[in-house]
Motif scaffolding. Structure first.
Motif, PDB file in Angstrom:
ATOM      1  N   LEU A 160      13.080  83.570 -11.343  1.00  0.00           N
ATOM      2  CA  LEU A 160      14.523  83.358 -11.426  1.00  0.00           C
ATOM      3  C   LEU A 160      15.019  82.557 -10.222  1.00  0.00           C
ATOM      4  N   LEU A 161      14.591  82.960  -9.039  1.00  0.00           N
ATOM      5  CA  LEU A 161      15.001  82.281  -7.810  1.00  0.00           C
ATOM      6  C   LEU A 161      14.493  80.843  -7.789  1.00  0.00           C
ATOM      7  N   ALA A 162      13.258  80.631  -8.181  1.00  0.00           N
ATOM      8  CA  ALA A 162      12.689  79.279  -8.207  1.00  0.00           C
ATOM      9  C   ALA A 162      13.403  78.409  -9.222  1.00  0.00           C
ATOM     10  N   SER A 163      13.737  78.971 -10.363  1.00  0.00           N
ATOM     11  CA  SER A 163      14.437  78.211 -11.401  1.00  0.00           C
ATOM     12  C   SER A 163      15.828  77.796 -10.924  1.00  0.00           C
ATOM     13  N   GLU A 164      16.532  78.722 -10.299  1.00  0.00           N
ATOM     14  CA  GLU A 164      17.878  78.412  -9.789  1.00  0.00           C
ATOM     15  C   GLU A 164      17.795  77.390  -8.652  1.00  0.00           C
ATOM     16  N   ALA A 165      16.821  77.537  -7.777  1.00  0.00           N
ATOM     17  CA  ALA A 165      16.627  76.567  -6.690  1.00  0.00           C
ATOM     18  C   ALA A 165      16.299  75.191  -7.265  1.00  0.00           C
ATOM     19  N   ALA A 173      14.170  74.852   1.716  1.00  0.00           N
ATOM     20  CA  ALA A 173      14.694  76.166   2.063  1.00  0.00           C
ATOM     21  C   ALA A 173      16.184  76.295   1.729  1.00  0.00           C
ATOM     22  N   GLU A 174      16.935  75.235   1.949  1.00  0.00           N
ATOM     23  CA  GLU A 174      18.379  75.289   1.647  1.00  0.00           C
ATOM     24  C   GLU A 174      18.627  75.524   0.155  1.00  0.00           C
ATOM     25  N   HIS A 175      17.775  74.978  -0.689  1.00  0.00           N
ATOM     26  CA  HIS A 175      17.907  75.211  -2.127  1.00  0.00           C
ATOM     27  C   HIS A 175      17.669  76.688  -2.459  1.00  0.00           C
ATOM     28  N   ILE A 176      16.700  77.288  -1.806  1.00  0.00           N
ATOM     29  CA  ILE A 176      16.394  78.710  -2.030  1.00  0.00           C
ATOM     30  C   ILE A 176      17.572  79.565  -1.557  1.00  0.00           C
ATOM     31  N   LEU A 177      18.091  79.253  -0.367  1.00  0.00           N
ATOM     32  CA  LEU A 177      19.228  80.019   0.154  1.00  0.00           C
ATOM     33  C   LEU A 177      20.448  79.873  -0.766  1.00  0.00           C
ATOM     34  N   GLY A 178      20.669  78.674  -1.265  1.00  0.00           N
ATOM     35  CA  GLY A 178      21.761  78.449  -2.211  1.00  0.00           C
ATOM     36  C   GLY A 178      21.556  79.226  -3.497  1.00  0.00           C
ATOM     37  N   ALA A 179      20.302  79.308  -3.948  1.00  0.00           N
ATOM     38  CA  ALA A 179      19.992  80.067  -5.160  1.00  0.00           C
ATOM     39  C   ALA A 179      20.272  81.556  -4.950  1.00  0.00           C
ATOM     40  N   LEU A 180      19.948  82.066  -3.773  1.00  0.00           N
ATOM     41  CA  LEU A 180      20.262  83.469  -3.474  1.00  0.00           C
ATOM     42  C   LEU A 180      21.768  83.719  -3.603  1.00  0.00           C
ATOM     43  N   ASP A 181      22.553  82.792  -3.059  1.00  0.00           N
ATOM     44  CA  ASP A 181      24.016  82.925  -3.136  1.00  0.00           C
ATOM     45  C   ASP A 181      24.490  82.873  -4.586  1.00  0.00           C
ATOM     46  N   ARG A 182      24.024  81.892  -5.328  1.00  0.00           N
ATOM     47  CA  ARG A 182      24.465  81.721  -6.732  1.00  0.00           C
ATOM     48  C   ARG A 182      24.113  82.911  -7.598  1.00  0.00           C
TER      49      ARG A 182
END
Length: 169
Positions: free
Chosen positions: A48-53, A67-76
């Motif tokens: 899920l996290l990888a897909s959102e990132a 890393a910023e994409h992963i952090l953004g995915a956590l937020d979303r």
């Protein structure tokens, strides 16, 4: 055509998961079904996290998830509470990577300052140029001597025969 990867290969290794469980709750026994459920939940979370990132990466017209994409995915995805921990882990990973890069530098491992190595390199280059020049000069002198000898033989008519007995004709 590429083969599809079996679903079981897309999970965290069981040994790693068992180790994490033991470290987190050392005094609790965890049933095999519960371990399997944890493993599946972790795998699903990672997917899920990888897909959102990946979606964030694509929206930003980038080709590499960072890393910023992963952090953004956590937020979303509503996992804002994990952002601070994730940033701390990222900082630690960067520090470890920087340390490895510093340790793997050959110049630092030699214990010789870079300036000294450069001076030694220049000396070696100069020595090689001198040796090359000396070899070329020796070759030139050899050619001159052979040419002079050939010229003298021609002037005196002392051209060697091809009889192979070493005598002149």
């Amino acid at each position: 055509m590429a083969e599809a990867v079996p679903e079981e290969e897309l999970t965290i290794p069981r040994a790693a998961m068992n180790k994490m469980i033991k470290e987190i709750v050392p005094s609790v026994r965890v049933a095999n079904e519960a371990r399997e459920l944890i493993l599946n939940c972790c795998s699903e979370f990672i997917h899920l996290l990888a897909s959102e990132a990946n979606d964030i990466c694509t929206q930003q017209q980038k080709k590499t998830i960072n890393a910023e994409h992963i952090l953004g995915a956590l937020d979303r995805l509503g996992f804002n509470d994990y952002r601070t921990d994730a940033e701390a882990v990222l900082k630690d990973c960067k520090a470890v990577a920087a340390k490895r890069r510093r340790q793997s530098t050959r110049l630092e491992n030699l214990g010789i300052p870079e300036e000294e190595l450069l001076r030694q390199q220049q000396e070696l280059f100069a020595k090689a140029r001198e040796e090359q020049a000396a070899a070329e000069q020796a070759q030139w002198l050899q050619l001159q001597a052979e040419a002079q000898m050939s010229l003298q033989q021609q002037q005196h008519g002392d051209v060697p025969s091809n009889s192979g007995d070493g005598e002149y004709s």
